[in-house]
Design a protein around this motif. Sequence first.
Motif, mmCIF file in Angstrom:
data_model
loop_
_atom_site.group_PDB
_atom_site.id
_atom_site.type_symbol
_atom_site.label_atom_id
_atom_site.label_comp_id
_atom_site.label_asym_id
_atom_site.label_seq_id
_atom_site.Cartn_x
_atom_site.Cartn_y
_atom_site.Cartn_z
ATOM 1 N N GLY A 79 39.860 60.029 45.868
ATOM 2 C CA GLY A 79 40.655 59.760 47.062
ATOM 3 C C GLY A 79 40.826 58.277 47.305
ATOM 4 O O GLY A 79 41.916 57.817 47.667
ATOM 5 N N MET A 80 39.756 57.517 47.094
ATOM 6 C CA MET A 80 39.829 56.066 47.274
ATOM 7 C C MET A 80 40.758 55.443 46.235
ATOM 8 O O MET A 80 41.571 54.571 46.549
ATOM 9 C CB MET A 80 38.436 55.451 47.171
ATOM 10 N N VAL A 81 40.645 55.900 44.989
ATOM 11 C CA VAL A 81 41.478 55.376 43.912
ATOM 12 C C VAL A 81 42.948 55.711 44.164
ATOM 13 O O VAL A 81 43.832 54.882 43.938
ATOM 14 C CB VAL A 81 41.006 55.929 42.546
ATOM 15 N N LYS A 82 43.206 56.910 44.661
ATOM 16 C CA LYS A 82 44.590 57.316 44.929
ATOM 17 C C LYS A 82 45.220 56.429 46.002
ATOM 18 O O LYS A 82 46.393 56.075 45.916
ATOM 19 C CB LYS A 82 44.622 58.782 45.360
ATOM 20 N N GLN A 83 44.433 56.049 46.998
ATOM 21 C CA GLN A 83 44.947 55.219 48.091
ATOM 22 C C GLN A 83 45.385 53.842 47.592
ATOM 23 O O GLN A 83 46.373 53.296 48.072
ATOM 24 C CB GLN A 83 43.877 55.074 49.169
ATOM 25 N N VAL A 84 44.653 53.280 46.642
ATOM 26 C CA VAL A 84 44.966 51.934 46.155
ATOM 27 C C VAL A 84 45.458 51.972 44.707
ATOM 28 O O VAL A 84 45.266 51.024 43.953
ATOM 29 C CB VAL A 84 43.755 50.987 46.300
ATOM 30 N N SER A 85 46.120 53.053 44.328
ATOM 31 C CA SER A 85 46.544 53.248 42.939
ATOM 32 C C SER A 85 47.487 52.158 42.438
ATOM 33 O O SER A 85 47.542 51.891 41.247
ATOM 34 C CB SER A 85 47.207 54.608 42.788
ATOM 35 N N TYR A 86 48.201 51.491 43.344
ATOM 36 C CA TYR A 86 49.115 50.429 42.933
ATOM 37 C C TYR A 86 48.379 49.130 42.576
ATOM 38 O O TYR A 86 48.989 48.210 42.023
ATOM 39 C CB TYR A 86 50.160 50.165 44.028
ATOM 40 N N MET A 87 47.086 49.070 42.837
ATOM 41 C CA MET A 87 46.300 47.869 42.534
ATOM 42 C C MET A 87 45.276 48.067 41.433
ATOM 43 O O MET A 87 44.696 47.089 40.962
ATOM 44 C CB MET A 87 45.533 47.405 43.790
ATOM 45 N N VAL A 88 45.043 49.309 41.023
ATOM 46 C CA VAL A 88 43.975 49.567 40.058
ATOM 47 C C VAL A 88 44.486 50.350 38.852
ATOM 48 O O VAL A 88 45.525 50.999 38.900
ATOM 49 C CB VAL A 88 42.802 50.345 40.695
ATOM 50 N N LYS A 89 43.713 50.245 37.747
ATOM 51 C CA LYS A 89 43.959 51.030 36.555
ATOM 52 C C LYS A 89 42.727 51.896 36.344
ATOM 53 O O LYS A 89 41.602 51.411 36.479
ATOM 54 C CB LYS A 89 44.157 50.099 35.351
ATOM 55 N N VAL A 90 42.925 53.179 36.040
ATOM 56 C CA VAL A 90 41.808 54.120 35.927
ATOM 57 C C VAL A 90 41.776 54.720 34.533
ATOM 58 O O VAL A 90 42.802 55.136 33.999
ATOM 59 C CB VAL A 90 41.950 55.261 36.969
ATOM 60 N N GLU A 91 40.555 54.760 33.949
ATOM 61 C CA GLU A 91 40.348 55.389 32.645
ATOM 62 C C GLU A 91 39.154 56.322 32.756
ATOM 63 O O GLU A 91 38.208 56.030 33.478
ATOM 64 C CB GLU A 91 40.030 54.345 31.579
ATOM 65 N N GLU A 92 39.210 57.442 32.034
ATOM 66 C CA GLU A 92 38.061 58.340 31.998
ATOM 67 C C GLU A 92 37.099 57.845 30.940
ATOM 68 O O GLU A 92 37.508 57.430 29.857
ATOM 69 C CB GLU A 92 38.510 59.763 31.669
ATOM 70 N N VAL A 93 35.815 57.870 31.269
ATOM 71 C CA VAL A 93 34.783 57.389 30.329
ATOM 72 C C VAL A 93 33.974 58.571 29.820
ATOM 73 O O VAL A 93 33.643 59.451 30.549
ATOM 74 C CB VAL A 93 33.858 56.359 31.004
#
Length: 60
Positions: free
Chosen positions: A46-60
């Motif tokens: 939920g936190m990542v979705k809110q700031v998705s325009y500023m972050v890059k997400v990868e599954e580890v």
Amino acid sequence: MADKLKVTLVKSPIGAVPKHRKTVEALGLKKVNKSVELPNNAATLGMVKQVSYMVKVEEV
């Protein structure tokens, strides 16, 4: 589904909404191009979705 997420700050939060700035800080991101590994759970997503325009997400 991966156990952890690697979240990288790719855009500065300087001009962002104050609430989004606090969210980035709560994720543990302080500088651009720095990464943190976080658990893959509903709160983090939920936190990542809110700031998705500023972050890059990868599954580890």
